[in-house]
Design an enzyme around this catalytic site. Structure first.
Site, PDB file in Angstrom:
ATOM      1  N   ASP A  76     -95.624  21.500  30.363  1.00 43.03           N
ATOM      2  CA  ASP A  76     -94.181  21.787  31.845  1.00 43.03           C
ATOM      3  C   ASP A  76     -93.461  22.802  30.506  1.00 43.03           C
ATOM      4  O   ASP A  76     -92.753  24.253  31.305  1.00 43.03           O
ATOM      5  CB  ASP A  76     -93.646  20.687  31.800  1.00 43.03           C
ATOM      6  CG  ASP A  76     -94.118  20.086  33.186  1.00 43.03           C
ATOM      7  OD1 ASP A  76     -95.513  20.518  33.305  1.00 43.03           O
ATOM      8  OD2 ASP A  76     -94.789  18.769  33.459  1.00 43.03           O
ATOM      9  N   CYS A  77     -93.144  22.419  28.964  1.00 44.86           N
ATOM     10  CA  CYS A  77     -91.831  23.292  28.512  1.00 44.86           C
ATOM     11  C   CYS A  77     -93.214  24.522  27.952  1.00 44.86           C
ATOM     12  O   CYS A  77     -92.380  25.382  27.201  1.00 44.86           O
ATOM     13  CB  CYS A  77     -91.862  22.175  27.569  1.00 44.86           C
ATOM     14  SG  CYS A  77     -92.879  21.472  26.676  1.00 44.86           S
ATOM     15  N   TYR A  78     -94.624  24.500  27.420  1.00 47.08           N
ATOM     16  CA  TYR A  78     -95.477  25.636  27.679  1.00 47.08           C
ATOM     17  C   TYR A  78     -96.150  25.674  28.774  1.00 47.08           C
ATOM     18  O   TYR A  78     -97.616  25.449  27.895  1.00 47.08           O
ATOM     19  CB  TYR A  78     -95.572  25.212  25.910  1.00 47.08           C
ATOM     20  CG  TYR A  78     -94.573  24.942  25.117  1.00 47.08           C
ATOM     21  CD1 TYR A  78     -94.235  25.664  24.065  1.00 47.08           C
ATOM     22  CD2 TYR A  78     -94.503  23.753  24.246  1.00 47.08           C
ATOM     23  CE1 TYR A  78     -93.205  25.850  23.181  1.00 47.08           C
ATOM     24  CE2 TYR A  78     -93.649  23.092  23.649  1.00 47.08           C
ATOM     25  CZ  TYR A  78     -93.098  24.144  22.492  1.00 47.08           C
ATOM     26  OH  TYR A  78     -92.243  23.791  21.978  1.00 47.08           O
TER      27      TYR A  78
END
Ligand code: SF4
Ligand code: SF4
Lengths: 136, 383
Positions: free
Chosen positions: B128-130
């Protein structure tokens, strides 16, 4: 007196396809051992030869080649040492039986004595820096 | 007796007497150890040779959208990416996936230092963050954040010489070893070698500032396979490989003249690393240590024709004999050759001497000594 001589011949493109080396054998009674050859179609060609025969026949044969426009060099010129990239590590001196590559005992820098080199190429892929190349 | 502080004060005032480990030898012969201890402040030592246990930490900066890299290739050479998102470690002996043993981590490091463009290809694991899964771009040393040379094992204190009893040429990290004792290869810079000039690790320790790859670096610990317990002869010199150092420095300050990618036939890729270490002459014992010359430095000759961990030894030989070009091995005269550059080691010792003499480089007293009680273990093969 039978002698042998190693030479590098550079043929101009205009001579491509003409049997000049064959004439050396036939007209000058020379025994010819081709050490390396590189011919680029429609371009100049390079040939490294060992010629054996009577000294005067070899000389006459080489004059014949010169007249045909072939340029002749002593064999050792073909090893190229890139002094900029040499780090004087000594790896190459291990494999040079001719002592053409040696360490100077004062400066500890590599010395290349062209006169002694027989173009065996042992050193070429030994150099970790790729500083020794065969010029073809 | 002199302290680090007193020596640094003299460096600051431009009064420090600095010699290389070669130059101090004739001085000691002429004037004696006592005079060396009184007059000389610092002696510089150096080495320049292939050191496989070398590598760099790199941080590429974040892409947009961001990527968490898990497989990274730099000019087709794989780097270890099991760190944070855009951090990797590139080892000197990693091989190119395209060119195999002709190109590797050592070459990428040299090209980075030379400010050349390097192709970066990375695969990511989507989170989700990368969110990014794949990236391809070029980098140079100036476009990335940190480039930290961090070598887990450099600067061996003495190294065994190598020969070959077998019937065929061996291609090793000691170079070509010709059949039937055709040559003996040696790799230490002898009288210029750092740890040989401080065999008890009195001044070389954690925190020592050094010349590293043309810039300044630091010793950050003992190196891997550190073996301080190696047997020593009456001159205090270990009879074979002994102490090692772990060093670190900012790659951005370094120079491609002193970090050279290398391709060793039949073995693989490595990095020639140039390292210079200053030794303060605190007292007569240090003066005595730094005046050691090649005649008094012995090493063992091992037979690489026997491919085992414990190779048979063909006795001991000093560096003066090794440097003469020939040695006697069981009545046979055998040619010798170096596989590390004495000329470059000399150059580095001279540069470090200039840096110190000109007041550009100060000494650091180790914050902790190197361990002297660790044992070198063989692998525990238990399955
Ligand atoms: S080609 Fe052979 S003879 Fe010539 S320098 Fe290399 S190893 Fe020596
Ligand atoms: S192996 Fe290469 S770098 Fe080393 S001394 Fe020979 S030419 Fe120079």
């Amino acid at each position: 007196m039978q002698v042998s001589k190693r030479v590098i011949l550079t043929f101009p493109a205009s001579l491509a396809g003409t049997p000049v080396t064959y004439r050396l054998v036939k007209d000058y009674n020379l025994v010819m051992n081709i050490l390396r050859a590189k011919v680029i179609p429609k371009d100049e060609g390079r040939l490294v030869l060992e010629l054996s025969g009577e000294k005067k026949d070899i000389e006459a044969g080489l004059i014949f080649l010169k007249e045909k426009g072939v340029s002749i060099e002593a064999l050792a010129k073909d090893i190229h040492l890139d002094e900029e990239s040499c780090v004087h590590c000594g790896f190459c001196t291990a494999v040079c039986f001719q002592d053409a590559l040696s360490m100077n005992p004062e400066t500890w820098k590599l010395e290349f004595n062209r006169e002694k080199c027989v173009l065996c190429e042992q050193c070429v892929d030994i150099c970790p820096m790729g500083a020794i190349q065969i010029k073809f | 007796m002199k302290s680090f502080d007193e020596i640094n004060e003299r460096i600051k005032q431009g009064k420090a007497v600095v010699l290389t480990a070669e130059e101090v030898i004739p001085l000691a012969k002429e004037k004696g150890i006592k005079e060396v201890a009184e007059k000389v402040d610092v002696v510089t030592t150096a080495t320049f040779g292939p050191m496989c246990s070398s590598g760099v930490f790199l941080n590429f900066g974040h892409s947009d959208p961001p990527i968490k890299m898990n497989r990274v290739l730099l000019n087709d050479v794989p780097a270890y990416a099991g760190l944070a998102a855009v951090d990797v470690y590139l080892g000197a002996s990693a091989l190119s996936e395209k060119e195999g043993a002709f190109y590797g981590g050592g070459h990428v490091i040299e090209e980075l230092v030379a400010k050349k463009r390097i192709m970066l290809r990375a695969m990511g694991c989507k989170t989700d963050c990368y969110p990014l899964e794949h990236i391809e771009t070029t980098i140079t040393i100036d476009t990335i954040n940190q480039a930290i040379l961090c070598n887990p094992r450099n600067v061996y204190q003495n190294y065994a010489a190598a020969t070959n009893s077998s019937q065929r040429t061996l291609y090793t990290y000691m170079g070509s070893l010709l059949p039937r004792f055709g040559n003996v290869a040696y790799s230490t810079s002898g009288q210029l070698s750092p740890l040989i000039n401080d065999p008890e690790y009195r001044t070389i320790g954690i925190g020592t500032r050094i010349f590293l790859g043309g810039g300044t670096g630091y010793i950050i610990g003992e190196g891997t396979q550190h073996n301080p317990g190696q047997l020593k002869d009456q001159n205090g010199v270990p009879l074979g490989p002994a102490g090692t150092l772990c060093v670190k420095g900012d790659l951005k300050q370094m120079s491609a003249r002193y970090l050279r990618g290398a391709r060793i036939k039949g073995y693989g890729v490595s990095l020639f690393v140039g390292i210079g270490i200053p030794i303060p002459i605190l007292d007569e014992a240090m003066a005595e240590a730094v005046t050691i010359s090649d005649e008094r430095i012995y090493t063992s000759i091992y037979d690489y024709g026997i491919p085992r961990r414990s190779r048979p030894s063909y006795g001991r030989i000093n560096y003066h004999q090794l440097r003469s070009g020939y040695i006697k091995l069981d009545d046979k005269t055998v040619p010798t050759n170096p596989v590390s550059s004495y000329a470059m080691a000399r150059e580095i010792a001279a540069i470090l001497k200039d840096w110190i003499s000109n007041g550009d480089f100060f000494l650091i007293q180790p914050v902790q000594q190197l361990p002297k009680d660790v044992l070198l273990k063989p692998m525990d093969q238990n399955i």
